[in-house]
Design a protein around this motif. Structure first.
Motif, PDB file in Angstrom:
ATOM      1  N   ASN A  60       0.827  -1.213   0.000  1.00 19.98           N
ATOM      2  CA  ASN A  60       0.000   0.000   0.000  1.00 19.98           C
ATOM      3  C   ASN A  60       0.859   1.260   0.000  1.00 19.98           C
ATOM      4  O   ASN A  60       0.547   2.232  -0.684  1.00 19.98           O
ATOM      5  CB  ASN A  60      -0.956   0.005   1.193  1.00 19.98           C
ATOM      6  N   VAL A  63       2.207   1.724  -3.494  1.00 18.64           N
ATOM      7  CA  VAL A  63       1.160   2.236  -4.390  1.00 18.64           C
ATOM      8  C   VAL A  63       0.907   3.717  -4.120  1.00 18.64           C
ATOM      9  O   VAL A  63       0.777   4.511  -5.064  1.00 18.64           O
ATOM     10  CB  VAL A  63      -0.141   1.413  -4.229  1.00 18.64           C
ATOM     11  N   GLN A  64       0.874   4.110  -2.857  1.00 16.74           N
ATOM     12  CA  GLN A  64       0.666   5.517  -2.521  1.00 16.74           C
ATOM     13  C   GLN A  64       1.801   6.379  -3.063  1.00 16.74           C
ATOM     14  O   GLN A  64       1.567   7.475  -3.577  1.00 16.74           O
ATOM     15  CB  GLN A  64       0.565   5.694  -1.006  1.00 16.74           C
ATOM     16  N   ARG A  65       3.048   5.902  -2.959  1.00 12.09           N
ATOM     17  CA  ARG A  65       4.185   6.652  -3.474  1.00 12.09           C
ATOM     18  C   ARG A  65       4.094   6.773  -4.994  1.00 12.09           C
ATOM     19  O   ARG A  65       4.363   7.825  -5.564  1.00 12.09           O
ATOM     20  CB  ARG A  65       5.504   5.985  -3.081  1.00 12.09           C
ATOM     21  N   GLY A  66       3.719   5.692  -5.662  1.00 13.62           N
ATOM     22  CA  GLY A  66       3.564   5.730  -7.120  1.00 13.62           C
ATOM     23  C   GLY A  66       2.482   6.704  -7.547  1.00 13.62           C
ATOM     24  O   GLY A  66       2.652   7.447  -8.525  1.00 13.62           O
ATOM     25  N   ASN A  67       1.370   6.712  -6.821  1.00  6.41           N
ATOM     26  CA  ASN A  67       0.287   7.653  -7.129  1.00  6.41           C
ATOM     27  C   ASN A  67       0.731   9.095  -6.914  1.00  6.41           C
ATOM     28  O   ASN A  67       0.393   9.981  -7.705  1.00  6.41           O
ATOM     29  CB  ASN A  67      -0.949   7.352  -6.288  1.00  6.41           C
ATOM     30  N   ALA A  68       1.493   9.335  -5.863  1.00  7.42           N
ATOM     31  CA  ALA A  68       1.979  10.696  -5.601  1.00  7.42           C
ATOM     32  C   ALA A  68       2.935  11.136  -6.702  1.00  7.42           C
ATOM     33  O   ALA A  68       2.872  12.292  -7.157  1.00  7.42           O
ATOM     34  CB  ALA A  68       2.662  10.751  -4.238  1.00  7.42           C
ATOM     35  N   ASN A  69       3.805  10.237  -7.146  1.00  2.00           N
ATOM     36  CA  ASN A  69       4.712  10.577  -8.250  1.00  2.00           C
ATOM     37  C   ASN A  69       3.946  10.846  -9.528  1.00  2.00           C
ATOM     38  O   ASN A  69       4.280  11.765 -10.278  1.00  2.00           O
ATOM     39  CB  ASN A  69       5.733   9.455  -8.470  1.00  2.00           C
ATOM     40  N   ALA A  70       2.909  10.057  -9.789  1.00  5.77           N
ATOM     41  CA  ALA A  70       2.098  10.264 -10.989  1.00  5.77           C
ATOM     42  C   ALA A  70       1.381  11.609 -10.928  1.00  5.77           C
ATOM     43  O   ALA A  70       1.304  12.315 -11.936  1.00  5.77           O
ATOM     44  CB  ALA A  70       1.087   9.126 -11.142  1.00  5.77           C
ATOM     45  N   ARG A  71       0.858  11.974  -9.750  1.00  7.67           N
ATOM     46  CA  ARG A  71       0.192  13.274  -9.605  1.00  7.67           C
ATOM     47  C   ARG A  71       1.170  14.413  -9.834  1.00  7.67           C
ATOM     48  O   ARG A  71       0.847  15.401 -10.497  1.00  7.67           O
ATOM     49  CB  ARG A  71      -0.423  13.398  -8.209  1.00  7.67           C
ATOM     50  N   THR A  72       2.381  14.281  -9.300  1.00  2.00           N
ATOM     51  CA  THR A  72       3.393  15.318  -9.479  1.00  2.00           C
ATOM     52  C   THR A  72       3.771  15.457 -10.948  1.00  2.00           C
ATOM     53  O   THR A  72       3.863  16.573 -11.464  1.00  2.00           O
ATOM     54  CB  THR A  72       4.641  14.984  -8.638  1.00  2.00           C
ATOM     55  N   ARG A  74       1.960  14.624 -13.545  1.00  2.00           N
ATOM     56  CA  ARG A  74       0.813  15.160 -14.270  1.00  2.00           C
ATOM     57  C   ARG A  74       0.691  16.665 -14.059  1.00  2.00           C
ATOM     58  O   ARG A  74       0.438  17.422 -15.001  1.00  2.00           O
ATOM     59  CB  ARG A  74      -0.472  14.454 -13.824  1.00  2.00           C
TER      60      ARG A  74
END
Length: 90
Positions: A60, A63-72, A74
């Motif tokens: 988890n 996944v949270q780190r990956g989502n944060a990187n994707a948001r950054t 984007r």
């Protein structure tokens, strides 16, 4: 004129690696992978190392780190696109 041109070539050869380092793409070198923080976070929640709960906790966090990187990423792309599409004139 010959000695000055030789000096300028030498200066260019000395400065080129420094400029090339500035153009490096990808993750910044100062980024921490966060693996140690994940371990400390999961252990702080009284989860036994090696258990299913520990594995899920680590997954988890990843996944949270990956989502944060994707948001950054984007947000940075959106800002660059907005700046290209709406240039300001001085």
């Amino acid at each position: 004129m010959r000695p000055n041109s030789a000096l300028s070539y030498i200066a260019l050869l000395l400065v080129a690696p420094l400029i090339a380092g500035c153009l490096e793409r990808g993750q910044p070198t100062m980024v921490n992978s966060g693996g140690d923080d994940d371990d400390a976070f999961c252990r702080a929640n009284n989860v036994a190392v090696g258990s299913n709960e520990y594995v899920n906790c680590r997954k988890n966090r990843d996944v949270q780190r990956g989502n944060a990187n994707a948001r950054t990423d984007r947000a940075q792309r959106n800002l660059a696109e907005q700046m290209l599409n709406n240039p300001t004139r001085p």
